[in-house]
Design an enzyme around this catalytic site. Structure first.
Site, PDB file in Angstrom:
ATOM      1  N   LYS A   1     -23.360 -28.276 -30.471  1.00 56.62           N
ATOM      2  CA  LYS A   1     -24.036 -26.995 -30.231  1.00 56.62           C
ATOM      3  C   LYS A   1     -25.558 -27.135 -30.195  1.00 56.62           C
ATOM      4  O   LYS A   1     -26.248 -26.318 -29.591  1.00 56.62           O
ATOM      5  CB  LYS A   1     -23.648 -26.003 -31.320  1.00 56.62           C
ATOM      6  CG  LYS A   1     -22.175 -25.595 -31.277  1.00 56.62           C
ATOM      7  CD  LYS A   1     -21.929 -24.530 -30.220  1.00 56.62           C
ATOM      8  CE  LYS A   1     -20.509 -23.966 -30.299  1.00 56.62           C
ATOM      9  NZ  LYS A   1     -20.263 -22.966 -29.248  1.00 56.62           N
TER      10      LYS A   1
ATOM     11  N   SER B   1     -21.307 -16.968 -35.181  1.00 54.92           N
ATOM     12  CA  SER B   1     -21.415 -17.605 -36.495  1.00 54.92           C
ATOM     13  C   SER B   1     -21.053 -19.065 -36.323  1.00 54.92           C
ATOM     14  O   SER B   1     -20.832 -19.538 -35.220  1.00 54.92           O
ATOM     15  CB  SER B   1     -20.473 -16.924 -37.478  1.00 54.92           C
ATOM     16  OG  SER B   1     -19.154 -16.980 -36.977  1.00 54.92           O
TER      17      SER B   1
ATOM     18  N   GLY C   1     -14.843 -20.826 -26.020  1.00 52.96           N
ATOM     19  CA  GLY C   1     -15.475 -19.957 -25.021  1.00 52.96           C
ATOM     20  C   GLY C   1     -15.719 -20.680 -23.710  1.00 52.96           C
ATOM     21  O   GLY C   1     -15.985 -20.051 -22.680  1.00 52.96           O
ATOM     22  N   GLY C   2     -15.679 -21.994 -23.730  1.00 55.11           N
ATOM     23  CA  GLY C   2     -15.767 -22.770 -22.494  1.00 55.11           C
ATOM     24  C   GLY C   2     -17.147 -23.314 -22.148  1.00 55.11           C
ATOM     25  O   GLY C   2     -17.322 -23.899 -21.076  1.00 55.11           O
ATOM     26  N   GLY C   3     -18.110 -23.168 -23.037  1.00 54.34           N
ATOM     27  CA  GLY C   3     -19.450 -23.679 -22.735  1.00 54.34           C
ATOM     28  C   GLY C   3     -19.494 -25.188 -22.636  1.00 54.34           C
ATOM     29  O   GLY C   3     -20.059 -25.751 -21.693  1.00 54.34           O
TER      30      GLY C   3
ATOM     31  N   GLU D   1      -6.455 -27.056 -26.623  1.00 56.83           N
ATOM     32  CA  GLU D   1      -6.510 -25.707 -27.187  1.00 56.83           C
ATOM     33  C   GLU D   1      -5.412 -25.527 -28.245  1.00 56.83           C
ATOM     34  O   GLU D   1      -4.308 -26.025 -28.079  1.00 56.83           O
ATOM     35  CB  GLU D   1      -6.264 -24.718 -26.030  1.00 56.83           C
ATOM     36  CG  GLU D   1      -6.379 -23.272 -26.391  1.00 56.83           C
ATOM     37  CD  GLU D   1      -6.235 -22.368 -25.165  1.00 56.83           C
ATOM     38  OE1 GLU D   1      -5.297 -22.574 -24.367  1.00 56.83           O
ATOM     39  OE2 GLU D   1      -7.070 -21.464 -25.022  1.00 56.83           O
TER      40      GLU D   1
ATOM     41  N   ASP E   1      -5.485 -18.641 -25.231  1.00 56.76           N
ATOM     42  CA  ASP E   1      -5.910 -17.720 -24.176  1.00 56.76           C
ATOM     43  C   ASP E   1      -6.310 -18.463 -22.896  1.00 56.76           C
ATOM     44  O   ASP E   1      -6.159 -17.922 -21.793  1.00 56.76           O
ATOM     45  CB  ASP E   1      -7.079 -16.861 -24.658  1.00 56.76           C
ATOM     46  CG  ASP E   1      -8.256 -17.689 -25.111  1.00 56.76           C
ATOM     47  OD1 ASP E   1      -8.089 -18.465 -26.068  1.00 56.76           O
ATOM     48  OD2 ASP E   1      -9.331 -17.592 -24.494  1.00 56.76           O
TER      49      ASP E   1
ATOM     50  N   LYS F   1     -13.022 -43.138 -39.507  1.00 57.70           N
ATOM     51  CA  LYS F   1     -13.995 -42.896 -40.594  1.00 57.70           C
ATOM     52  C   LYS F   1     -15.017 -41.840 -40.202  1.00 57.70           C
ATOM     53  O   LYS F   1     -16.169 -41.879 -40.629  1.00 57.70           O
ATOM     54  CB  LYS F   1     -14.729 -44.172 -41.011  1.00 57.70           C
ATOM     55  CG  LYS F   1     -13.850 -45.368 -41.224  1.00 57.70           C
ATOM     56  CD  LYS F   1     -12.849 -45.170 -42.336  1.00 57.70           C
ATOM     57  CE  LYS F   1     -11.957 -46.399 -42.466  1.00 57.70           C
ATOM     58  NZ  LYS F   1     -10.848 -46.145 -43.367  1.00 57.70           N
TER      59      LYS F   1
END
Lengths: 320, 320
Positions: A63, A88, A178-180, A202, A208, A270
């Site tokens: 992210k 979040s 979400g597919g980003g 998934e 979904d 590990k």
């Protein structure tokens, strides 16, 4: 080779050019994460597996790539007002970290009662309300966790690095929520080599995307139930077209398969992964994948270990 | 630069030349492990830390380096009779794995009643008896876990890689038990750059090396008590001279500090280490190290995360 002028790609929110720009932009702020491999896991899967270990990314997940790209794309005036998210988990952490690097405020709206790493869907509405109010008051830029072209481009740098590190990869398995991440990876990888296949992994309890691909439109589930708390989102307007067109298939796996894959990540690789992070390994080891003639021709498989943020207190209590 | 002709080095069981030979010999069989870093851990330690992550080594620990060097140094006749060890844990696993790669038998003598990853000292005598009998019957070559020049040379390749990956390193912290790893690392690093300092990290409950350095001779403890089951051995005749002369100091840490360092490895670095593997981080974070004027001039510190073989069943039980 880049195929950046392919007209089809121009229809999507990101393309190889925006992903390469993202790579230059975020390079000073992120880790080039290592690719790990294991003979034992190769034997178990009957494939050659290459684990792109984004657990080691700053903030503990991929992210940070998208968050840095979004934040360092802002001009100084907009940036000064700060950024905001009502997401979040890993996106929020990455946004806060990237904002700190740029020296701007970050407003993270999470419900007071959210247990660590877990925010359930029903609270979404009230979070959006609060976020709207904060945005009005501060003028902060809302950075969506995935339905954002800078986020998608940033996440796509995972594939640029991976294919630079292991050029022989013919297939990439990516966790999908979400597919980003998978949108960025698919756009980058198919531009570099159109024959590379992209497989989404998934949880069965939040399937979904499998349902959406089957229906040909975005399906939203009334409720989701999976240990993989990072994989509970729904496709967005920018990620759906990429997932629809460029993701070759979706494999759903059970939570027990995810936990078993986590165990293999910890005990053989590990690497401390979270459930969402281990789902790619669960997919390649699943009966569905192993029995499918479609994937027989996949030999060198990149697997994105997407993140490693997990509460391990039970382990420390047992050691003390 | 190599200093391979330094007469002092010639007195030791290994030297930079034997370590470079080992590197060439074992390169096809081992992983070049990544070096990880973390801004958070840099802040916490007030140093720049570079984690040489031997948890990702084949077999889950650096031991594979020495084992491969020992086994692939044997001529075909000797190799055909197999190899033998009465050690347990990571050395035994690595020896078995390396023997498999060469296609020769490996005899691993461990007591029937040994719990996983833990073999206590009192059983040592009977293991040696059994090992002697097996050796007589088979003609297998005994490969000592550390008091062996091929083992020491193999472990020294950790330092060759690390200094190639991060040339600015001025200090290396290494877990110490029998001294094979630290001997190889010290011999390699000081040959490449004599100003590099080597710090041993040892559990307080098994502080025979600190005592030995203080006494100027090998001290053997009547009993040891530490969570770090990989760090309970005693120095050997080949490792002691290197530890005496080339290891700049020894830091002892408490078990609680080791568990806290493990937690940081899992939760920040996302690396699954065993207690012995985390002790280098425990050392750099300890009050003793932080308060010592001797280490103020250390800025770029390599830390060997030596291994990651740990029973995590409590974690899987909690997730299921």
């Amino acid at each position: 080779m880049d195929g950046g002028n392919d007209t089809r790609e121009q229809a999507y929110a990101a393309d190889i050019a925006s992903i390469r720009q993202a790579q230059l932009r975020i390079e000073p702020y992120i880790h080039r994460t290592p690719v790990l491999s294991s003979e034992n896991l190769n034997k178990l899967s009957k494939k050659k597996l290459f684990f792109k270990s984004e657990c080691f990314q700053k903030g503990g997940a991929f992210k940070m790539r998208g968050a840095c790209n979004a934040i360092f794309s802002l001009d100084d005036d907009r940036a000064a007002r700060g950024v905001l998210t009502h997401s979040s988990g890993n996106h929020a952490g990455a946004l806060a970290l990237a904002a700190k690097l740029r020296g701007i405020p970050a407003y993270i709206i999470i419900p007071n009662n959210a247990p660590q790493c877990k925010v359930e869907n029903p609270t979404m509405q009230s979070r959006e309300l609060v976020a709207g109010r904060v945005q009005e008051e501060t003028g902060a830029v809302l950075v969506h966790p995935y339905n954002d072209r800078h986020i998608i481009s940033g996440q796509g740098t995972v594939a640029l690095e991976l294919l630079d590190q292991v050029p022989e990869i013919d297939t990439i398995i990516v966790p999908i929520s979400g597919g980003g991440l998978i949108s960025g990876v698919a756009l980058a990888a198919k531009a570099i080599n159109p024959s590379i296949r992209i497989l989404a992994a998934e949880p069965s309890g939040a399937d979904d995307v499998a349902q959406s691909k089957a229906a040909g439109e975005i399906i939203t589930l009334a409720e989701v139930n999976t240990i993989a708390d990072g994989l509970r989102s729904t496709l967005g307007s920018l990620t759906w077209p990429v997932v629809r067109d460029l993701v070759d298939d979706v494999i759903t796996v059970e939570d027990e398969e995810i936990v078993e894959a986590m165990r293999l990540c910890y005990e053989i690789l590990k690497v401390a992964v979270e459930p969402s992070g281990a789902i790619g390994l669960a997919a390649v080891l699943s009966d569905k994948f192993q029995a499918s003639p479609a994937w027989e021709s996949s030999h060198n498989i990149g697997i994105v270990l997407s993140g490693g943020n997990l509460d391990l207190s039970v382990l420390w209590e047992s050691l003390r």
